[in-house]
Design a protein around this motif. Structure first.
Motif, short mmCIF file in Angstrom:
data_model
loop_
_atom_site.label_atom_id
_atom_site.label_comp_id
_atom_site.label_asym_id
_atom_site.label_seq_id
_atom_site.Cartn_x
_atom_site.Cartn_y
_atom_site.Cartn_z
N TRP A 190 0.06 -9.98 1.73
CA TRP A 190 -0.01 -8.20 1.94
C TRP A 190 0.64 -7.80 3.10
O TRP A 190 0.75 -8.49 4.21
CB TRP A 190 -1.49 -8.15 2.10
CG TRP A 190 -2.18 -8.45 0.83
CD1 TRP A 190 -3.19 -9.68 0.77
CD2 TRP A 190 -2.35 -7.74 -0.35
NE1 TRP A 190 -3.61 -9.79 -0.56
CE2 TRP A 190 -2.97 -8.58 -1.24
CE3 TRP A 190 -1.55 -6.62 -0.87
CZ2 TRP A 190 -3.44 -8.33 -2.62
CZ3 TRP A 190 -1.82 -6.22 -2.15
CH2 TRP A 190 -2.70 -7.14 -3.06
N ILE A 243 0.20 -4.24 5.27
CA ILE A 243 -0.58 -3.23 5.07
C ILE A 243 -0.22 -1.88 5.79
O ILE A 243 0.26 -2.32 7.11
CB ILE A 243 -2.08 -3.42 5.52
CG1 ILE A 243 -2.84 -4.38 4.64
CG2 ILE A 243 -2.85 -2.03 5.40
CD1 ILE A 243 -4.13 -4.83 5.31
N THR A 266 -0.57 1.76 7.55
CA THR A 266 -1.42 2.75 7.85
C THR A 266 -0.75 3.97 8.38
O THR A 266 -1.13 4.15 9.58
CB THR A 266 -2.48 1.99 8.67
OG1 THR A 266 -1.67 1.74 9.99
CG2 THR A 266 -2.90 0.62 8.54
N ARG A 300 8.00 0.79 2.99
CA ARG A 300 7.68 0.02 1.84
C ARG A 300 8.73 -0.89 1.36
O ARG A 300 8.47 -1.91 0.87
CB ARG A 300 6.99 0.89 0.63
CG ARG A 300 6.73 0.26 -0.74
CD ARG A 300 6.13 1.26 -1.43
NE ARG A 300 4.95 1.55 -1.72
CZ ARG A 300 3.72 1.06 -2.08
NH1 ARG A 300 3.99 0.01 -2.66
NH2 ARG A 300 2.62 1.59 -1.83
N GLU A 359 8.72 -4.65 0.78
CA GLU A 359 9.04 -5.26 -0.54
C GLU A 359 10.15 -6.13 -0.76
O GLU A 359 10.21 -7.00 -1.52
CB GLU A 359 8.71 -4.20 -1.55
CG GLU A 359 7.25 -3.79 -1.81
CD GLU A 359 7.04 -2.61 -2.82
OE1 GLU A 359 6.12 -2.25 -3.04
OE2 GLU A 359 8.31 -1.91 -3.04
N ILE A 377 3.72 -7.90 -0.56
CA ILE A 377 2.89 -7.07 -1.52
C ILE A 377 2.54 -6.06 -0.83
O ILE A 377 1.58 -6.14 0.32
CB ILE A 377 1.77 -7.64 -2.19
CG1 ILE A 377 2.26 -8.97 -2.82
CG2 ILE A 377 1.34 -6.71 -3.33
CD1 ILE A 377 1.06 -9.92 -3.10
N GLU A 405 0.28 -2.37 0.79
CA GLU A 405 -0.79 -1.75 0.33
C GLU A 405 -0.85 -0.55 1.43
O GLU A 405 -0.46 -0.80 2.51
CB GLU A 405 -1.87 -2.68 0.45
CG GLU A 405 -3.20 -1.99 0.14
CD GLU A 405 -3.83 -2.26 -1.22
OE1 GLU A 405 -3.29 -3.12 -2.06
OE2 GLU A 405 -5.02 -1.99 -1.43
N MET A 419 -3.56 2.01 3.49
CA MET A 419 -4.88 2.60 3.82
C MET A 419 -4.88 3.12 5.38
O MET A 419 -3.83 3.08 5.89
CB MET A 419 -5.77 1.19 3.72
CG MET A 419 -5.63 0.28 4.64
SD MET A 419 -6.58 -1.29 4.48
CE MET A 419 -6.35 -2.13 3.09
N HIS A 479 -8.42 -0.27 7.72
CA HIS A 479 -7.77 -1.72 7.99
C HIS A 479 -8.51 -2.51 9.17
O HIS A 479 -8.67 -3.77 8.86
CB HIS A 479 -6.24 -1.31 8.43
CG HIS A 479 -5.50 -2.58 9.04
ND1 HIS A 479 -5.87 -3.04 10.39
CD2 HIS A 479 -4.60 -3.52 8.74
CE1 HIS A 479 -5.27 -4.11 10.77
NE2 HIS A 479 -4.59 -4.20 9.59
#
Ligand code: NAP
Length: 315
Positions: A157, A159, A161, A175, A179, A184, A186, A188, A193
Motif C-alpha cells: 500500500w 497511502i 493524505t 498516484r 502505481e 497500491i 489509497e 485518506m 492514517h
C-alpha cells in the motif's frame, strides 16, 4: 545489462515526471531512486542527503542521475520532490528548500506519520506548489543507501493524505508515480492514517522494542539462550526491534495521541488475557486465539503476506 525491475513491473514509455528530486538517501529514498530509474518514471533523478559519506556512497552505487551537494540544488527545477528523511526533519527541510521550489511543483514525503508532517510542512509551502503527502507501507529493518531495492513497493500500500482542496492533477500524478512502482494507492485523511497505522504498525513496533528489551534484561536468561531458542516467536520480534532507532523515535514523538489511545486499548485487552491465564479460563483464551487466527488468514488472502508454508518452500 537488463534492468532488475523488468521482472516486477512494466517500464514506462513516457516518464511521469521530467525531473524528480529525492531528499534523504536511506532505505526509502534509495529504493525510490532504483525503481524510478529502472521503470523510467522520471526523466532525470537528483538526490541529496545531509551526510557527505552517504552522498559519496550514493554516487558509487549510481543512484539516480546525479547527487547534488545541497538540498536547494537538488530541488531546483524539479517537478516532484520527495522528502525521505525522518518525520521530525520534514519541517526543517521544507523550510530550507521552499524558496527553490518552482511554481507548479509537487512536494511529497514518505513519513510514517502524516498529521505532524502536514502541520510542519504546510506553513513553508510557497504559493503555486502542491503538497501531496505519501506513506508507502513497505520497509525492512535495514537503513542507508545500500539497503534500497527497486521492488520494495511491489504490491504494498501507498497511502496518500492530501490536505483538503489539494489540486486533483497533482494527486493523480503522485498516484501514477507510486502505481508505476507497483504500489497500491489509497487516499485518506492524515488523521485517519495516523489512527490506523498506530494499531497496525506503530504499536507492534513498540511491543517488539519492549519485549526484546525485557528478554535481554532478564537476569535468568542469558543472551546466548535468547538467541539459541529464538525460533519460538521471539525471532520475528528481534527483526522488528532492529528497525532504525531515529526513525522510530520520531514516529512515537509525532503520533503520540493515536499511539497512547491504542496502547490504552491494548493494555485493557492484555489485562483480560492475563486474567484468563490466572484463572485457567481456557475457553476465553481459545475464543480469542481463534478470532486472531482468522485475521492472519484475511491478511494472507489480501495478498499482503505469504503463508508460512510458502515462505519455507522459497527459503
Ligand atoms: P534512513 O534509511 O535512516 O535514511 C534517512 C536518511 O535521511 C539518512 O541518510 C539521514 O542522514 C538523512 N537525513 C536526515 N535528516 C536529513 C536532513 N535534514 N536533510 C537531508 N537528509 C537528512 O531512513 P528510511 O528508513 O529511508 O526512512 C525515511 C522516511 O521514510 C522516514 O520518514 C520514515 O518514517 C519513512 N518510512 C520508513 C519505512 C521503513 O521501514 N524504513 C517505511 C515507510 C516509511 P543521517 O543519518 O545523517 O541522519
Amino acid at each position: 545489462m537488463t534492468a532488475p525491475s523488468e521482472s516486477f513491473a512494466p517500464r514506462r514509455e513516457e516518464p511521469v515526471f521530467a525531473r524528480l528530486a529525492i531528499i534523504g538517501i536511506g532505505l526509502i529514498g534509495s529504493s525510490i531512486a532504483h525503481a524510478a530509474r529502472d521503470l523510467n518514471l522520471a526523466g532525470r533523478i537528483l538526490l541529496y542527503d545531509r551526510d557527505e559519506a552517504v552522498r559519496r556512497r550514493a554516487r558509487e552505487l549510481g543512484l539516480g542521475h546525479d547527487v547534488a551537494d545541497s538540498a536547494t540544488d537538488a530541488v531546483r527545477d524539479a517537478d516532484h520532490v520527495i522528502l525521505c528523511v525522518p518525520v521530525g526533519a520534514c519541517g526543517e527541510v521544507a523550510a530550507e528548500i521552499a524558496p527553490s521550489l518552482k511554481p507548479g511543483a509537487i512536494l511529497s514525503d514518505v513519513g510514517s506519520v502524516k498529521n505532524a508532517v502536514v502541520e510542519a510542512v504546510l506553513p513553508h509551502l510557497p504559493d503555486g506548489v502542491h503538497f501531496v503527502p505519501a506513506h508507502p507501507v513497505a520497509g525492512t529493518e535495514n537503513s542507508g543507501p545500500d539497503a534500497g531495492f527497486p521492488s520494495l513497493f511491489l504490491n504494498r500500500w501507498c497511502i496518500l493524505t492530501p490536505p483538503e482542496g489539494t489540486d486533483e492533477t497533482a494527486i493523480a500524478r503522485t498516484r501514477r508515480l507510486w502505481e508505476g512502482m507497483a504500489a497500491i494507492v489509497e487516499i485518506m485523511s492524515a488523521q485517519h492514517h495516523d489512527m490506523v497505522l498506530a494499531i497496525t504498525s506503530h504499536l507492534p513496533h513498540l511491543i517488539a522494542y519492549n519485549i526484546v528489551g525485557t528478554a535481554e534484561d532478564l537476569a535468568a536468561v542469558t543472551q546466548s539462550e535468547v538467541m539459541k531458542f529464538s525460533a519460538g516467536g521471539f525471532r520475528d520480534f528481534t527483526r522488528i526491534a532492529a528497525s532504525d532507532p531515529t526513525m522510530w523515535r520520531d514516529v512515537f514523538l509525532h503520533n503520540k495521541d493515536a499511539v497512547l489511545e491504542m496502547l490504552g486499548r491494548f493494555s485493557e485487552d492484555l489485562a483480560l488475557l492475563t486474567r484468563a491465564i490466572r484463572y485457567g479460563d481456557g475457553e476465553t483464551l481459545h475464543r480469542h486465539f481463534t478470532r486472531t487466527r482468522a485475521i492472519r488468514r484475511g491478511i494472507v488472502a489480501l495478498g499482503q503476506e505469504k503463508p508460512e508454508t510458502e515462505k519455507l518452500r522459497k527459503s
